[in-house]
Scaffold this active site. Structure first.
Site: not given
Length: 291
Positions: A158, A145
């Protein structure tokens, strides 16, 4: 006379293939006539994904599997062997995120991110990569990501997990560079999948500002980049810009900014008071600023 063992058929194994980007990548591979093995917990999701794979022109196998089980990679290997398959390409797309201060989110849920986003991905990669190197073909496509380019207050674990995925993938890419095997990390920005709603990220200002890409678009770019041997794929112009800015700005500027953009007034205050941030430390800071 010794009977010759039948050669195993190469397969694209998509871990987390029942939904989202993983499911979209499975369809792209199926469009090239690949044998696709879909791995996830949801039997219903797997059945639907397998139907898509067959409609796209591929052959589908499904394995309902808890990726957090200690023997998950071994069970996957046994499943492949039982069906006369070898993992030619491994797609690691399973993972989840949670938005909120680390001091207020449940510890078990945060450790679950470490187990799934990092440990399970690492286990699968280390289990199947040596066989690819021995055969001199194939590779690993890991879902990262643009969050992996910076620390991310209010989604701390995360962001950290995606930083691991990016670092791990890029290092492995270099290690296997001369073997005929590719390791690629795809690092998209926000994608229109259920992740935004389930993680709570979709309600934060940061994710409302950033343009959202379709999972099919991301899958096409990811697969194309992997097949061309790229180390890192950042789909979309906006994501490339964000990744560049995140890599260039000093942490003293970008980290507080990301923290503010990912915090909502109704979030619990990280100080542990049980009040919302707006009612507690947020109001104190406002009073100190006015003093």
């Amino acid at each position: 006379m010794i009977d010759k063992q039948p050669e195993l058929r190469p397969a694209v194994v998509v871990v987390g293939g029942s939904r989202g980007i993983g499911r979209a990548i499975a369809n792209v591979a199926a469009g090239e006539g690949a044998i696709v093995v879909l791995v996830a917990r949801s039997q219903e999701g797997l059945a639907a994904a397998a139907s898509d794979v067959r409609a796209a022109g591929g052959e589908a196998f499904v394995l309902p599997l808890d990726l957090l089980a200690a023997d998950a990679s071994t069970r996957l290997q046994d499943f492949l062997a039982a069906n006369g398959l070898a993992c030619e390409v491994l797609v690691n797309s399973a993972g989840y995120g949670l938005r909120g201060a680390a001091t207020t989110l449940p510890i078990a849920d945060q450790l679950g991110m470490v187990d799934l986003n990092i440990r399970a991905l690492t286990d699968m990669t280390l289990h199947f990569l040596p066989g690819m190197v021995a055969r001199g073909r194939g590779g690993v496509l890991n879902l990262g990501s643009i969050a992996g380019f910076t620390p991310g207050p209010n989604m701390a674990l995360y962001y950290a997990s995606k930083a691991f995925v990016r670092s791990f993938s890029e290092a492995l890419h270099q290690e296997v560079a001369s073997t005929g095997v590719t390791v690629t990390c795809v690092a998209p920005g926000p994608v229109s999948t259920e992740f935004l709603e389930k993680s709570g990220a979709g309600r934060a200002a940061l994710f409302k500002i950033l343009p959202k890409l379709g999972s099919d678009y991301v899958a096409e770019r990811a697969w194309r980049g992997f097949k061309s041997g790229r180390r890192l794929v950042v789909p979309g112009l906006s994501a490339k810009l964000v990744a560049f800015v995140a890599s260039s700005l000093p942490s003293a500027i970008k980290v507080p900014l990301i923290g503010r953009l990912q915090r909502r007034s109704g979030d619990l205050c990280p100080c542990g008071s049980g009040k919302t941030f707006k009612e507690c430390c947020g109001s104190r800071r406002a009073r100190r600023g006015a003093a």
